[in-house]
Design a protein around this motif. Structure first.
Motif, PDB file in Angstrom:
ATOM      1  N   SER A   1       1.654  -4.571  -4.882  1.00 44.04           N
ATOM      2  CA  SER A   1       2.407  -3.403  -5.334  1.00 44.04           C
ATOM      3  C   SER A   1       2.081  -3.082  -6.782  1.00 44.04           C
ATOM      4  O   SER A   1       1.817  -1.925  -7.140  1.00 44.04           O
ATOM      5  CB  SER A   1       3.912  -3.648  -5.171  1.00 44.04           C
ATOM      6  OG  SER A   1       4.251  -3.842  -3.810  1.00 44.04           O
TER       7      SER A   1
ATOM      8  N   THR B   1       3.092   3.923  -4.582  1.00 40.19           N
ATOM      9  CA  THR B   1       2.123   4.645  -5.408  1.00 40.19           C
ATOM     10  C   THR B   1       2.784   5.064  -6.714  1.00 40.19           C
ATOM     11  O   THR B   1       4.015   4.970  -6.862  1.00 40.19           O
ATOM     12  CB  THR B   1       1.604   5.892  -4.685  1.00 40.19           C
ATOM     13  OG1 THR B   1       2.709   6.801  -4.461  1.00 40.19           O
ATOM     14  CG2 THR B   1       0.972   5.542  -3.339  1.00 40.19           C
TER      15      THR B   1
ATOM     16  N   HIS C   1      -1.583  -1.949  -7.100  1.00 40.97           N
ATOM     17  CA  HIS C   1      -1.807  -0.638  -6.473  1.00 40.97           C
ATOM     18  C   HIS C   1      -1.213   0.484  -7.316  1.00 40.97           C
ATOM     19  O   HIS C   1      -1.842   1.538  -7.486  1.00 40.97           O
ATOM     20  CB  HIS C   1      -1.204  -0.636  -5.072  1.00 40.97           C
ATOM     21  CG  HIS C   1      -1.612   0.539  -4.239  1.00 40.97           C
ATOM     22  ND1 HIS C   1      -0.716   1.372  -3.620  1.00 40.97           N
ATOM     23  CD2 HIS C   1      -2.840   1.021  -3.928  1.00 40.97           C
ATOM     24  CE1 HIS C   1      -1.361   2.308  -2.970  1.00 40.97           C
ATOM     25  NE2 HIS C   1      -2.654   2.123  -3.131  1.00 40.97           N
ATOM     26  N   VAL C   2      -0.013   0.261  -7.838  1.00 40.28           N
ATOM     27  CA  VAL C   2       0.618   1.285  -8.680  1.00 40.28           C
ATOM     28  C   VAL C   2      -0.198   1.518  -9.948  1.00 40.28           C
ATOM     29  O   VAL C   2      -0.344   2.658 -10.414  1.00 40.28           O
ATOM     30  CB  VAL C   2       2.064   0.873  -9.027  1.00 40.28           C
ATOM     31  CG1 VAL C   2       2.637   1.765 -10.134  1.00 40.28           C
ATOM     32  CG2 VAL C   2       2.941   0.959  -7.786  1.00 40.28           C
TER      33      VAL C   2
ATOM     34  N   GLN D   1      -7.551  -0.897  -4.455  1.00 41.42           N
ATOM     35  CA  GLN D   1      -7.405   0.021  -3.330  1.00 41.42           C
ATOM     36  C   GLN D   1      -7.165  -0.812  -2.087  1.00 41.42           C
ATOM     37  O   GLN D   1      -8.004  -1.638  -1.706  1.00 41.42           O
ATOM     38  CB  GLN D   1      -8.647   0.892  -3.155  1.00 41.42           C
ATOM     39  CG  GLN D   1      -8.542   1.875  -2.002  1.00 41.42           C
ATOM     40  CD  GLN D   1      -9.819   2.664  -1.784  1.00 41.42           C
ATOM     41  OE1 GLN D   1     -10.821   2.427  -2.454  1.00 41.42           O
ATOM     42  NE2 GLN D   1      -9.784   3.589  -0.840  1.00 41.42           N
TER      43      GLN D   1
ATOM     44  N   SER E   1       0.814  -1.224   0.000  1.00 35.13           N
ATOM     45  CA  SER E   1       0.000   0.000   0.000  1.00 35.13           C
ATOM     46  C   SER E   1       0.840   1.264   0.000  1.00 35.13           C
ATOM     47  O   SER E   1       0.357   2.346  -0.344  1.00 35.13           O
ATOM     48  CB  SER E   1      -0.930   0.000   1.225  1.00 35.13           C
ATOM     49  OG  SER E   1      -0.180   0.156   2.424  1.00 35.13           O
TER      50      SER E   1
ATOM     51  N   ASP F   1       3.195   8.072  -7.761  1.00 34.58           N
ATOM     52  CA  ASP F   1       4.079   9.215  -7.508  1.00 34.58           C
ATOM     53  C   ASP F   1       5.451   8.753  -7.025  1.00 34.58           C
ATOM     54  O   ASP F   1       6.488   9.314  -7.428  1.00 34.58           O
ATOM     55  CB  ASP F   1       3.453  10.140  -6.467  1.00 34.58           C
ATOM     56  CG  ASP F   1       2.221  10.857  -7.001  1.00 34.58           C
ATOM     57  OD1 ASP F   1       2.107  10.973  -8.241  1.00 34.58           O
ATOM     58  OD2 ASP F   1       1.385  11.286  -6.184  1.00 34.58           O
TER      59      ASP F   1
ATOM     60  N   GLY G   1      -3.297   1.276 -10.187  1.00 30.70           N
ATOM     61  CA  GLY G   1      -4.615   1.791  -9.847  1.00 30.70           C
ATOM     62  C   GLY G   1      -5.733   0.780  -9.978  1.00 30.70           C
ATOM     63  O   GLY G   1      -6.904   1.148 -10.066  1.00 30.70           O
TER      64      GLY G   1
END
Length: 282
Positions: A232, A88, A235-236, A241, A85, A90, A238
């Motif tokens: 990972s 991300t 989540h990256v 969640q 989590s 960014d 998208g």
């Protein structure tokens, strides 16, 4: 038989005669007390360290309880989701923009810790590869679980890893307060926050399916690593969640801490104390 030996045997027998429900109650109360005290001091991973210390005391006192394998693997899977989590888009973009600097810093830390671990292993400060895993950089809980899968003494690795966590936390706190001038960064824990039901179900599915596949295909530390890697990526991108409320993390940390702490024996504790000067120096 010497009087001291007779007294110790009688004391151990008295402790072992304590009913199992009372042992669990004592373990739970000690865990809450230690976790609360560590949380007040601002030590990271207090929710894991408190149960770990409680487990050590209960085990060394001669009144251990047994943590089933299934909750232990479930705890590992949730930790994998927690690490996933953090990643991300960014963070990935920041890494790509300055990848030479990031890789240089990571390589320097790995080399330094590797040399320390090798020296301690050669000097027989700790048995086998325990020193190498104990000095390895990374998330303490992740390194500890992986060390156990690769045959190292997980209790001594936990001792080294979390001693380092305490030192780093104290150093960071002092630097933030007296050098940077920052105030306290601790935040009140919200135990039962509002959660997104869909995200929570996705997280449980990731932990359950990923943990099962990791164990089924015998991936080293697979109960943690498979949810971590899959989570990972998802989540990256998208596609998922990851929702982990504090109450769930507290339960999983407690299970992991108990499993590790209850594995301590008086021999392991004495070995840890004997190696304490070398570990602190490293």
């Amino acid at each position: 038989m010497p009087m001291t030996d007779t007294t110790e045997l009688a004391s151990a027998a008295a402790v072992r005669s304590i009913p199992l429900p009372l042992r669990w109650l004592g373990l739970l109360v000690l865990s809450v007390v230690f976790a609360a005290l560590l949380e007040l001091t601002g030590i990271p991973a207090a929710l894991l360290l408190g149960p770990l210390v409680a487990g050590i005391l209960v085990s060394v006192a001669g009144a251990p309880v047994t943590i089933p394998q299934m909750p232990y693997l479930a705890g590992q899977a949730v930790v994998g989701c927690l690490v996933a989590s953090v990643l991300t888009g960014d963070i990935v973009r920041s890494f790509v923009a300055d990848w030479p600097l990031f890789l240089a810093v990571v390589a320097a830390v790995i080399v330094a810790s590797g040399i320390l671990g090798w020296v301690m292993s050669r000097w027989s400060v700790l048995p086998g590869t325990t020193a190498v895993w104990g000095t390895s950089p990374g998330a303490a809980s992740a390194m500890m679980l992986m060390a156990g899968e690769f045959g190292a003494d997980m209790q001594l690795v936990a001792f080294m890893q979390y001693l380092r966590v305490v030192f780093v936390a104290l150093a960071a706190t002092l630097m933030a307060r007296f050098w940077i001038g920052a105030g306290s960064m601790s935040q009140a824990i919200i135990w039962f926050p509002p959660i997104d039901p869909a995200g929570f179900v996705e997280t449980l599915a990731l932990a359950g399916i990923g943990g099962f596949l990791g164990v089924r295909f015998r991936v080293p530390a697979g109960a943690m690593l498979v949810p971590l890697i899959a989570g990972s990526v998802l989540h990256v991108l998208g596609l998922i969640q990851i929702v982990l409320p504090e109450w769930l993390l507290a339960i999983c940390y407690a299970v992991l801490g108990w499993r590790i702490g209850l594995g301590f024996t008086r021999r392991i504790v004495m070995h840890a104390l004997r190696s304490l000067p070398q570990v602190v120096a490293s």
